[in-house]
Design an enzyme around this catalytic site. Structure first.
Site, PDB file in Angstrom:
ATOM      1  N   ARG A  59     -11.031   3.327  12.141  1.00 30.54           N
ATOM      2  CA  ARG A  59     -11.457   2.615  11.365  1.00 30.54           C
ATOM      3  C   ARG A  59     -12.722   1.265  11.622  1.00 30.54           C
ATOM      4  O   ARG A  59     -11.816   0.050  11.477  1.00 30.54           O
ATOM      5  CB  ARG A  59     -11.722   2.978   9.674  1.00 30.54           C
ATOM      6  CG  ARG A  59     -13.079   3.482   9.208  1.00 30.54           C
ATOM      7  CD  ARG A  59     -12.575   3.422   7.505  1.00 30.54           C
ATOM      8  NE  ARG A  59     -12.449   2.226   6.447  1.00 30.54           N
ATOM      9  CZ  ARG A  59     -11.695   1.599   5.971  1.00 30.54           C
ATOM     10  NH1 ARG A  59     -10.805   2.369   6.115  1.00 30.54           N
ATOM     11  NH2 ARG A  59     -11.699   0.546   5.549  1.00 30.54           N
TER      12      ARG A  59
ATOM     13  N   GLU B 212     -13.221  -6.166  10.070  1.00 27.08           N
ATOM     14  CA  GLU B 212     -11.355  -6.096  10.701  1.00 27.08           C
ATOM     15  C   GLU B 212     -11.663  -4.444  11.224  1.00 27.08           C
ATOM     16  O   GLU B 212     -12.254  -4.047  10.340  1.00 27.08           O
ATOM     17  CB  GLU B 212     -10.456  -5.648   9.151  1.00 27.08           C
ATOM     18  CG  GLU B 212     -11.094  -4.922   8.127  1.00 27.08           C
ATOM     19  CD  GLU B 212     -10.046  -4.990   7.345  1.00 27.08           C
ATOM     20  OE1 GLU B 212      -8.760  -4.835   7.275  1.00 27.08           O
ATOM     21  OE2 GLU B 212     -10.400  -5.356   5.863  1.00 27.08           O
TER      22      GLU B 212
ATOM     23  N   ASP C 286     -14.419  -2.171  10.154  1.00 29.33           N
ATOM     24  CA  ASP C 286     -15.416  -2.505   8.524  1.00 29.33           C
ATOM     25  C   ASP C 286     -16.404  -2.985   9.013  1.00 29.33           C
ATOM     26  O   ASP C 286     -16.137  -4.071  10.526  1.00 29.33           O
ATOM     27  CB  ASP C 286     -14.902  -3.127   8.008  1.00 29.33           C
ATOM     28  CG  ASP C 286     -13.459  -2.039   6.994  1.00 29.33           C
ATOM     29  OD1 ASP C 286     -14.572  -0.801   7.219  1.00 29.33           O
ATOM     30  OD2 ASP C 286     -12.653  -1.907   7.073  1.00 29.33           O
TER      31      ASP C 286
ATOM     32  N   GLU D 221       0.364  -1.046   0.372  1.00 31.97           N
ATOM     33  CA  GLU D 221       0.270  -0.154  -0.236  1.00 31.97           C
ATOM     34  C   GLU D 221       0.574   1.408   0.003  1.00 31.97           C
ATOM     35  O   GLU D 221       0.472   1.890   0.562  1.00 31.97           O
ATOM     36  CB  GLU D 221      -1.481  -0.303   1.203  1.00 31.97           C
ATOM     37  CG  GLU D 221      -1.562  -0.853   1.194  1.00 31.97           C
ATOM     38  CD  GLU D 221      -1.930  -1.668   2.224  1.00 31.97           C
ATOM     39  OE1 GLU D 221      -3.291  -0.861   2.805  1.00 31.97           O
ATOM     40  OE2 GLU D 221      -2.513  -2.222   3.670  1.00 31.97           O
TER      41      GLU D 221
END
Length: 317
Positions: free
Chosen positions: A253, A268, A255, A21
């Site tokens: 964050r 996750e 999910d 990433e």
């Protein structure tokens, strides 16, 4: 460089890294730096190896890790910063290591009463009993790495033949086969332990893979998501619960995926989510009234407080 504020540390934004990433991380680093330098002294540093920059001074500098995945979210960078007495934004070593492992995270969150999709893990495809997996999880499956982000190497499977075809070429590593839940993809930002807005992700291809995340126009977003009030409230509480039981700090964050008739499942925790102005955490935060600059400033506020507390303690000693 931004305006220097007395008694305030330099903020070193670390981006790049060695993982899959890297390009997303570089974009996050640029966006975070541009937001912070309006009110802070900031330095953007690009990492090209699994090492913390040698020149960081914990008596002058705090770190904002903008590195997603490997050597960013896995606790390795955090461990090196801890050893050098450098304060940093986001979760600490143990929470970062835990949340990088989707299977371990699911187990912890499930023990707190939040539903998760059933799954199995494997290191080598030769040891996967395909028929047994289908019997346990059903024919509709997701194959993905246990410890990578951004939907890297994600495959959607239907039936035993597709499962064999998907796993056979995979190299030895940490892999997961998960029961596929069909429904609405939802994500919730958590800031200082409090859930922000629920965002619904609607990929035009039907699959929220790497392309859907990063190719403009590939995905529609609804924020806030159009949900019944009680469902929205409970999902937000589940996000806060996941954040807490995983030992997260500052922000994350979370999910989920919700079936069309109501039940939802935790997927996750992202301890260093994408942070450009069009990323999901800023969308979630906008539901709570934060613009991008305000959000980024909130993300570093606890770090600066920890820096000052440590400096005051050293002064007293």
């Amino acid at each position: 460089m931004g305006r220097s504020i007395p008694d305030e540390p330099l903020i070193a934004v670390l981006s790049g890294g060695i993982g899959e990433e890297r390009e997303v991380s570089l974009a996050t680093g640029r966006a975070v730096t541009a937001a912070l330098e309006k009110t802070h002294e900031v330095e953007l540093l690009e990492l090209n190896e699994a090492e913390a920059p040698a020149g960081l001074d914990g008596g002058r500098t705090v770190v904002f890790p903008a590195i997603h995945g490997t050597f960013g979210e896995d606790g390795e960078l955090q461990s090196l910063l801890d050893e050098r007495g450098i304060e940093y934004a986001g979760s600490g070593v143990l929470a970062s290591r835990l949340c990088m492992n989707k299977q371990r995270t699911k187990s912890i969150v499930e023990s707190a009463g939040v539903a998760v999709p059933s799954s199995v893990v494997f290191e080598e495809s030769d040891f996967v009993d395909v028929e047994n997996v289908i019997e346990r999880l059903g024919p509709d499956l997701v194959v993905k790495p246990v410890d990578q982000g951004s939907s890297v190497s994600l495959s959607l499977i239907e039936g035993p033949d597709e499962l064999r075809e998907a796993i056979n070429p995979l190299p030895r590593g940490n892999w997961m086969i998960e029961k596929r839940v069909f429904g609405r993809e939802l994500t919730v930002g958590v800031l200082h332990g409090q859930a922000l807005g629920v965002v619904e992700v609607i990929p035009k291809s039907g699959v929220y893979d790497y392309e859907a995340k990063y190719v403009p126009g590939s995905t529609e977003y609804r924020y806030p998501a159009r949900l019944p009030r009680d469902m929205e409230g409970t999902i937000r509480r589940d996000a806060e619960k996941a954040f807490a039981v995983c030992g997260c700090r500052d922000f994350a964050r979370i999910d989920f995926i919700a079936t069309q008739d109501g039940p939802w499942y935790f997927l996750e925790v992202n301890t260093i989510p994408g942070l450009t102005e069009t990323s999901l955490l800023p969308k979630s935060a906008s539901c709570a009234g934060y613009d991008f600059a305000q959000l980024v400033d909130e993300l570093v506020t606890p770090t600066i407080s920890r820096f000052r507390d440590r400096s005051n303690l050293l002064d007293k000693n």
